[in-house]
Design a protein around this motif. Structure first.
Motif, mmCIF file in Angstrom:
data_model
loop_
_atom_site.group_PDB
_atom_site.id
_atom_site.type_symbol
_atom_site.label_atom_id
_atom_site.label_comp_id
_atom_site.label_asym_id
_atom_site.label_seq_id
_atom_site.Cartn_x
_atom_site.Cartn_y
_atom_site.Cartn_z
ATOM 1 N N PRO A 1 0.820 -1.108 -0.119
ATOM 2 C CA PRO A 1 -0.029 0.043 -0.326
ATOM 3 C C PRO A 1 0.935 1.464 -0.093
ATOM 4 C CG PRO A 1 0.044 -1.211 2.436
ATOM 5 C CD PRO A 1 0.811 -2.231 0.869
ATOM 6 N N ARG A 2 0.037 2.467 -0.286
ATOM 7 C CA ARG A 2 0.785 3.913 -0.744
ATOM 8 C C ARG A 2 0.547 4.347 0.675
ATOM 9 N NH1 ARG A 2 5.031 5.042 -3.973
ATOM 10 N NH2 ARG A 2 4.747 7.204 -3.491
ATOM 11 N N LEU A 3 1.397 5.056 1.334
ATOM 12 C CA LEU A 3 1.108 6.160 2.570
ATOM 13 C C LEU A 3 0.609 7.263 1.947
ATOM 14 C CD1 LEU A 3 4.186 6.045 4.544
ATOM 15 C CD2 LEU A 3 2.327 5.429 5.098
ATOM 16 N N PRO A 4 0.004 7.957 2.393
ATOM 17 C CA PRO A 4 -0.993 9.035 1.619
ATOM 18 C C PRO A 4 -0.044 10.062 1.464
ATOM 19 C CG PRO A 4 -2.125 7.836 3.618
ATOM 20 C CD PRO A 4 -0.501 7.608 3.952
ATOM 21 N N ASP A 5 0.227 11.128 0.939
ATOM 22 C CA ASP A 5 1.437 11.830 0.711
ATOM 23 C C ASP A 5 0.955 13.037 2.508
ATOM 24 O OD1 ASP A 5 1.561 11.388 -1.637
ATOM 25 O OD2 ASP A 5 0.292 12.364 -2.888
ATOM 26 N N GLU A 6 0.132 12.986 2.124
ATOM 27 C CA GLU A 6 -0.074 13.819 3.855
ATOM 28 C C GLU A 6 1.219 13.546 4.799
ATOM 29 O OE1 GLU A 6 -1.246 14.990 7.218
ATOM 30 O OE2 GLU A 6 -2.402 13.649 6.942
ATOM 31 N N VAL A 7 0.956 12.054 4.986
ATOM 32 C CA VAL A 7 1.827 11.581 6.339
ATOM 33 C C VAL A 7 3.499 11.519 5.714
ATOM 34 C CG1 VAL A 7 1.926 8.703 7.273
ATOM 35 C CG2 VAL A 7 -0.172 9.545 6.331
ATOM 36 N N ILE A 8 4.091 11.489 4.415
ATOM 37 C CA ILE A 8 4.911 11.172 4.194
ATOM 38 C C ILE A 8 5.330 13.120 4.261
ATOM 39 C CG2 ILE A 8 6.415 11.438 2.647
ATOM 40 C CD1 ILE A 8 4.856 8.947 1.088
ATOM 41 N N ARG A 9 4.688 13.838 4.344
ATOM 42 C CA ARG A 9 4.953 15.067 4.249
ATOM 43 C C ARG A 9 4.731 15.568 5.891
ATOM 44 N NH1 ARG A 9 0.560 18.477 1.953
ATOM 45 N NH2 ARG A 9 0.145 16.301 0.170
ATOM 46 N N SER A 10 4.449 15.189 6.649
ATOM 47 C CA SER A 10 4.396 16.012 8.132
ATOM 48 C C SER A 10 4.804 14.274 8.856
ATOM 49 C CB SER A 10 3.076 15.718 7.957
ATOM 50 O OG SER A 10 2.587 14.095 8.307
ATOM 51 N N SER A 11 5.525 13.110 7.779
ATOM 52 C CA SER A 11 6.538 12.798 9.229
ATOM 53 C C SER A 11 7.145 13.466 9.773
ATOM 54 C CB SER A 11 6.307 11.559 8.368
ATOM 55 O OG SER A 11 8.467 12.242 6.919
ATOM 56 N N SER A 12 8.352 14.159 9.564
ATOM 57 C CA SER A 12 9.192 14.366 10.554
ATOM 58 C C SER A 12 8.349 15.116 12.007
ATOM 59 C CB SER A 12 10.450 15.040 9.941
ATOM 60 O OG SER A 12 9.479 16.459 9.460
ATOM 61 N N THR A 13 7.408 15.596 11.799
ATOM 62 C CA THR A 13 6.544 15.726 13.126
ATOM 63 C C THR A 13 5.875 15.023 13.602
ATOM 64 O OG1 THR A 13 4.831 16.352 11.607
ATOM 65 C CG2 THR A 13 6.315 18.292 12.090
ATOM 66 N N ARG A 14 6.355 13.697 13.767
ATOM 67 C CA ARG A 14 5.399 12.300 14.078
ATOM 68 C C ARG A 14 6.105 12.156 15.148
ATOM 69 N NH1 ARG A 14 -0.037 10.702 11.029
ATOM 70 N NH2 ARG A 14 -0.069 12.473 9.164
ATOM 71 N N SER A 15 5.636 11.138 15.987
ATOM 72 C CA SER A 15 5.769 10.636 16.822
ATOM 73 C C SER A 15 6.124 9.021 15.741
ATOM 74 C CB SER A 15 5.143 9.768 18.027
ATOM 75 O OG SER A 15 4.319 9.429 17.939
ATOM 76 N N LEU A 16 6.998 8.537 16.353
ATOM 77 C CA LEU A 16 7.618 6.993 16.213
ATOM 78 C C LEU A 16 6.099 6.061 16.252
ATOM 79 C CD1 LEU A 16 9.511 4.925 15.599
ATOM 80 C CD2 LEU A 16 10.160 4.388 18.365
ATOM 81 N N THR A 17 5.421 6.290 17.134
ATOM 82 C CA THR A 17 4.350 4.937 17.450
ATOM 83 C C THR A 17 3.355 5.441 16.501
ATOM 84 O OG1 THR A 17 4.479 5.472 19.635
ATOM 85 C CG2 THR A 17 2.864 4.539 18.753
ATOM 86 N N ALA A 18 2.981 7.291 16.289
ATOM 87 C CA ALA A 18 2.551 7.402 15.367
ATOM 88 C C ALA A 18 2.558 7.179 14.022
ATOM 89 C CB ALA A 18 2.114 9.043 15.421
ATOM 90 N N LEU A 19 3.681 7.280 13.580
ATOM 91 C CA LEU A 19 4.004 7.206 12.336
ATOM 92 C C LEU A 19 3.887 6.177 12.022
ATOM 93 C CD1 LEU A 19 5.434 8.553 9.555
ATOM 94 C CD2 LEU A 19 7.675 8.457 10.600
ATOM 95 N N GLY A 20 4.615 4.788 13.529
ATOM 96 C CA GLY A 20 4.486 3.505 12.816
ATOM 97 C C GLY A 20 3.005 3.228 12.710
ATOM 98 N N LEU A 21 2.146 3.333 13.343
ATOM 99 C CA LEU A 21 0.605 2.868 13.310
ATOM 100 C C LEU A 21 0.376 3.397 11.529
ATOM 101 C CD1 LEU A 21 -1.620 2.104 15.695
ATOM 102 C CD2 LEU A 21 -2.207 4.631 16.138
#
Ligand code: PLP
Length: 445
Positions: free
Chosen positions: A41-61
């Motif tokens: 599956p593709r990660l939504p662009d929005e998730v990739i764009r904002s990944s550096s502001t997310r926590s490890l758990t949030a990104l992992g989820l």
């Protein structure tokens, strides 16, 4: 849920597609081959764009929930947070190399992430279905302790760990053989590959698999592979943070990874991450003298060999099982596989020199597996053609290998506190020959 469900497919294609739960408990497909996600599956662009502001758990989820929709999101979040209750920092080693420190878990290797996630996911389903299982696992050193630790005190689970006699470090052996409780350590007169053969054979025997409700937990299990994808996304996210604090967050700066590899599970997870859209420049597998995969990429001939003992013993694998997954992803086209990654071998001598020079230059101690990676990263950086700094997956804590690191640096290596406790506990293990009947009676006991 509105998401498209990802089913799991055997790489041989001779078995039906299954759910995550079934792939998790089967380990191997009925046709004897490995499970892979039917699509990435593709990660939504929005998730990739904002990944550096997310926590490890949030990104992992975000990553894991795209593959697994059979566990409610809140439960999945709890599982992820329980499995990953330690930090994974990205540390700049020098001009050319960053370390993604994956070794801050309870057994001090990156395998804690996958093993703990898998154990928690299984526990969730077992409770739901009121069932018991036996987890059978072969280890060349780190897997067994990570898996046994992940399942320790998990109700409804018996863990049987096979390890090659005399071919794991004394500390690794202590970690495998002192847990007690629901864990049985089995010392096999043979190599890691022999241990792996015994596991495959047991899983393929319907009477044993059925009576013990047998499953495995090596890097072949999708329940370990899937969570590992997330730390590549996390590595890149931290990289963006580290690299350009002044620029707008989320700019698509790519990173290149060097992954110390044995069974190639970690590398496979990395390549899945890239396919999901994580901005990665490229992957290079760093191997020790066990170089069948780099040789395959170079010559087109895949020649399985018995494993060779090295100082990075968790990577002493003569027949890396995850290669089949990568080939499947590449449509069994060698040219495509070569675009996914390259691979090079590093000698024990260069590994020791790397440990020494890095310590002299930076005061950072490297474990032998990570040093295989950083040595290769430097070689690549010198040659150019790979974005620098290069992120090296730092797969184990140097304190796990006090003999090799201590001898190389000519100094005593302090034991990390996780290990301090277990060195004094008595070893409890059952010794068997490389003989399936002996394993059979032990399992059916
Ligand atoms: C298992 C292990 C590796 C190799 O990982 P694979 O996913 O099997 O390629 C590298 N370093 C350490 C410390 C390990 O325990």
């Amino acid at each position: 849920m509105t998401k498209n469900v990802v089913r799991f497919r055997s790489v041989l294609g001779q078995s039906p597609d299954v759910s995550f739960q079934e792939a998790l408990f089967r380990g191997l497909a009925p046709d004897g081959s490995l499970y892979v996600p039917e699509r990435i599956p593709r990660l939504p662009d929005e998730v990739i764009r904002s990944s550096s502001t997310r926590s490890l758990t949030a990104l992992g989820l975000e990553v894991v929930s795209l593959f697994i929709d059979e566990i409610p999101l809140e439960t999945l979040e709890e599982i992820f947070a329980k499995a990953l209750n330690f930090p994974i920092p990205l540390v700049r080693l020098d001009e050319d190399v960053c370390l993604l420190e994956l070794f801050h878990g309870p057994t001090l290797s990156f395998k804690d992430v996958g093993a703990r996630f898998m154990a928690q996911a299984m526990a969730h389903f077992l409770e739901q279905e009121d069932k018991n299982i036996t987890v059978l696992v072969a280890t060349s050193g780190d897997t067994g302790s990570a898996v046994a630790h992940g399942f320790h005190n998990v109700p409804r689970v018996r863990v049987v760990v096979l390890y090659p006699s005399g071919k794991v470090s004394s500390l690794q052996e202590q970690q495998i053989t002192t847990l007690g409780g629901n864990t049985t350590a089995v010392e096999v007169d043979g190599t890691f590959d022999d241990c792996q053969k015994l596991v495959k054979q047991a899983l393929a025997e319907p009477d044993i698999a059925g009576r013990c409700n047998l499953t495995t937990a090596n890097s072949i299990n999708v329940g370990r592979l899937i969570p590992q994808i997330s730390y590549f996304a996390w590595g890149v996210a931290q990289w963006q943070r580290l690299r350009q604090p002044e620029r707008q967050r989320g700019s698509r700066e790519k990173a290149g990874f060097v992954v110390p590899s044995g069974n190639f599970g970690n590398l496979t997870a990395g390549i899945y991450a890239k396919r999901m859209g994580v901005p990665v420049d490229g992957f290079v597998a760093a191997v020790n003298a066990n170089d069948v995969v780099p040789e395959y990429l170079r010559t087109g001939t895949f020649a399985v060999r018995p494993s060779i003992q090295t100082i990075s013993n968790a990577m002493d694998v003569g027949n890396p099982s995850n290669l089949r997954r990568l080939e499947h992803l590449a449509g069994n086209d060698l040219a495509v596989l070569r675009q996914y990654f390259n691979g090079f071998s590093v000698s024990d001598e260069d590994t020791r020199r790397e440990i020494k020079q890095t310590f002299e230059a930076t005061s950072v101690m490297l474990d032998p597996h990570t040093a295989v990676g950083t040595h290769l990263a430097r070689r690549l950086a010198k040659r150019g053609g790979f974005t620098t700094p290069i992120i090296v997956a730092a797969t184990a804590h140097p304190g796990k290998f006090p003999e090799i690191v201590g001898e190389t640096l000519g100094r005593n290596i302090p034991l990390p506190e996780q290990l301090e406790r277990i060195v004094r506990l008595p070893k409890q293990s059952t010794r068997i020959a490389f003989d399936f009947d002996q394993l059979r009676s032990l399992l059916l006991d």
